[in-house]
Design a protein around this motif. Sequence first.
Motif, mmCIF file in Angstrom:
data_model
loop_
_atom_site.group_PDB
_atom_site.id
_atom_site.type_symbol
_atom_site.label_atom_id
_atom_site.label_comp_id
_atom_site.label_asym_id
_atom_site.label_seq_id
_atom_site.Cartn_x
_atom_site.Cartn_y
_atom_site.Cartn_z
ATOM 1 N N VAL A 113 0.833 -1.250 -0.057
ATOM 2 C CA VAL A 113 0.005 0.070 0.064
ATOM 3 C C VAL A 113 0.920 1.322 -0.195
ATOM 4 C CG1 VAL A 113 -1.640 1.276 1.236
ATOM 5 C CG2 VAL A 113 -1.790 -1.287 1.375
ATOM 6 N N GLY A 114 0.595 2.179 -0.952
ATOM 7 C CA GLY A 114 1.354 3.372 -0.985
ATOM 8 C C GLY A 114 1.295 4.371 0.185
ATOM 9 N N ARG A 115 2.034 5.448 0.364
ATOM 10 C CA ARG A 115 1.732 6.277 1.457
ATOM 11 C C ARG A 115 0.409 6.957 1.391
ATOM 12 N NH1 ARG A 115 2.391 11.672 2.151
ATOM 13 N NH2 ARG A 115 3.054 12.467 4.413
ATOM 14 N N GLN A 116 -0.255 7.107 2.429
ATOM 15 C CA GLN A 116 -1.344 7.915 2.430
ATOM 16 C C GLN A 116 -1.392 9.334 3.438
ATOM 17 O OE1 GLN A 116 -4.309 3.700 2.697
ATOM 18 N NE2 GLN A 116 -4.728 5.350 4.051
ATOM 19 N N LEU A 117 -2.219 10.106 3.165
ATOM 20 C CA LEU A 117 -2.002 11.584 3.646
ATOM 21 C C LEU A 117 -2.395 11.443 4.772
ATOM 22 C CD1 LEU A 117 -3.817 13.598 0.879
ATOM 23 C CD2 LEU A 117 -1.154 13.034 1.109
ATOM 24 N N ASN A 118 -1.745 12.086 6.020
ATOM 25 C CA ASN A 118 -2.182 12.489 7.245
ATOM 26 C C ASN A 118 -3.182 13.595 7.292
ATOM 27 O OD1 ASN A 118 -0.973 15.014 7.565
ATOM 28 N ND2 ASN A 118 0.943 14.043 8.019
ATOM 29 N N VAL A 152 -17.184 8.753 2.958
ATOM 30 C CA VAL A 152 -15.963 8.028 3.003
ATOM 31 C C VAL A 152 -15.354 7.595 1.662
ATOM 32 C CG1 VAL A 152 -15.017 5.839 3.765
ATOM 33 C CG2 VAL A 152 -16.758 6.996 5.135
ATOM 34 N N ASP A 153 -16.162 7.748 0.701
ATOM 35 C CA ASP A 153 -15.546 7.374 -0.767
ATOM 36 C C ASP A 153 -15.004 8.641 -1.096
ATOM 37 O OD1 ASP A 153 -17.726 9.236 -1.234
ATOM 38 O OD2 ASP A 153 -18.490 8.096 -2.786
ATOM 39 N N GLY A 154 -14.966 9.946 -0.804
ATOM 40 C CA GLY A 154 -14.428 11.018 -1.241
ATOM 41 C C GLY A 154 -12.969 11.082 -0.345
ATOM 42 N N ALA A 155 -13.340 10.711 1.199
ATOM 43 C CA ALA A 155 -12.221 10.672 1.800
ATOM 44 C C ALA A 155 -11.088 9.826 1.551
ATOM 45 C CB ALA A 155 -12.755 10.503 3.445
ATOM 46 N N LEU A 156 -11.566 8.391 1.013
ATOM 47 C CA LEU A 156 -10.639 7.533 0.711
ATOM 48 C C LEU A 156 -9.950 8.137 -0.405
ATOM 49 C CD1 LEU A 156 -9.474 4.728 0.752
ATOM 50 C CD2 LEU A 156 -11.672 4.050 -0.321
ATOM 51 N N ALA A 157 -10.563 8.663 -1.479
ATOM 52 C CA ALA A 157 -10.222 8.924 -2.767
ATOM 53 C C ALA A 157 -8.904 10.210 -2.486
ATOM 54 C CB ALA A 157 -10.998 9.629 -3.645
ATOM 55 N N VAL A 158 -9.206 11.047 -1.523
ATOM 56 C CA VAL A 158 -8.366 12.279 -1.433
ATOM 57 C C VAL A 158 -6.933 11.427 -0.493
ATOM 58 C CG1 VAL A 158 -7.889 14.165 -0.143
ATOM 59 C CG2 VAL A 158 -9.934 13.866 -1.183
ATOM 60 N N ARG A 161 -8.775 22.470 -0.775
ATOM 61 C CA ARG A 161 -8.423 22.969 -2.394
ATOM 62 C C ARG A 161 -9.634 22.284 -3.228
ATOM 63 N NH1 ARG A 161 -3.646 21.270 -2.391
ATOM 64 N NH2 ARG A 161 -4.221 19.338 -3.536
ATOM 65 N N LEU A 162 -10.135 21.126 -2.902
ATOM 66 C CA LEU A 162 -10.978 20.648 -3.798
ATOM 67 C C LEU A 162 -12.468 21.270 -3.365
ATOM 68 C CD1 LEU A 162 -9.925 17.058 -3.711
ATOM 69 C CD2 LEU A 162 -9.687 18.496 -5.456
ATOM 70 N N HIS A 163 -12.523 21.782 -2.305
ATOM 71 C CA HIS A 163 -13.618 22.546 -1.824
ATOM 72 C C HIS A 163 -13.896 23.930 -1.609
ATOM 73 C CE1 HIS A 163 -14.094 18.210 -0.977
ATOM 74 N NE2 HIS A 163 -15.424 18.228 -0.977
ATOM 75 N N GLY A 164 -13.368 24.518 -2.679
ATOM 76 C CA GLY A 164 -13.562 26.046 -2.735
ATOM 77 C C GLY A 164 -12.883 26.704 -1.490
ATOM 78 N N ALA A 180 -6.535 17.260 5.155
ATOM 79 C CA ALA A 180 -7.309 18.701 5.308
ATOM 80 C C ALA A 180 -6.969 19.833 4.420
ATOM 81 C CB ALA A 180 -7.282 19.214 6.688
ATOM 82 N N THR A 181 -5.831 20.052 4.038
ATOM 83 C CA THR A 181 -5.284 20.811 3.022
ATOM 84 C C THR A 181 -5.856 20.618 1.719
ATOM 85 O OG1 THR A 181 -3.302 21.493 4.394
ATOM 86 C CG2 THR A 181 -3.217 22.120 2.073
ATOM 87 N N THR A 182 -5.481 19.455 1.216
ATOM 88 C CA THR A 182 -6.036 19.042 0.043
ATOM 89 C C THR A 182 -7.550 18.821 -0.142
ATOM 90 O OG1 THR A 182 -4.115 17.285 -0.175
ATOM 91 C CG2 THR A 182 -6.014 16.776 -1.782
#
Length: 229
Positions: free
Chosen positions: A2-7, A93-99, A17-20, A12-14
């Motif tokens: 499994v690749g590195r996931q965001l903390n 969760v699907d959006g959180a998982l994607a980010v 950026r995706l939510h205005g 939150a920063t990403t």
Amino acid sequence: MVGRQLNWDEYATTWARLHGGFDPRVAAPVVRGWLRFAYHLGYVLGRLRVTPTAVTVAGVLLCFCVPLFAVRPPNGPFLGALFVLLAAVADSVDGALAVATGRSTRLGYVYDSVADRLGEIAWLVAFWLLGAPGALVVAGGALSWLHEYVRARAVSAGMREIGAVTVGERPTRVCVALLGLLVVGLAGLIQLDLAAGTSTMVATVWVLLAGFGLGQLLSAVRRSLLATT
């Protein structure tokens, strides 16, 4: 592997950026708590190699369960409310998982939007089956769809991504569906005939909030686009 996931901070920063530019770290405690819950659950699913698309599909299937179970006496509306809650969790969760896993794509955003609209149709069908007038249910669905359509077209025309947070947003629809089914269930326990009238009342609340929210959005779109011309 499994690749590195965001903390959380990176996520939150990403997410902002995706939510205005809306930073979940400074949101109201309930909103921040919900988003952190979605992040942590998405993080775990990412470690288990679950894909965002799989979660999106699961959410749609949960939505389709709402009208199927909501009409089953005596506790059908309560089961319907449970499925709405589970679908709302999947939707976050699907959006959180994607980010968190770096799998956020424009195509996934489209799929998620389509899944949301299909889910809302299923919820409204449940209220129709429970006794709400068909015209009222159709009006609620049309106004909610128009809300999202107007925002999408306005963004294409140059408006900021959010424009305005209205009373007719997706979280409001989730709350109306969830709480509405609980109230319908309680009314049915008191007297079976009350369920239909209560379902009509809930559908009316949906329509009023969706209509007022659409008005708020149109006003914001007008201001935003006139300011950029």
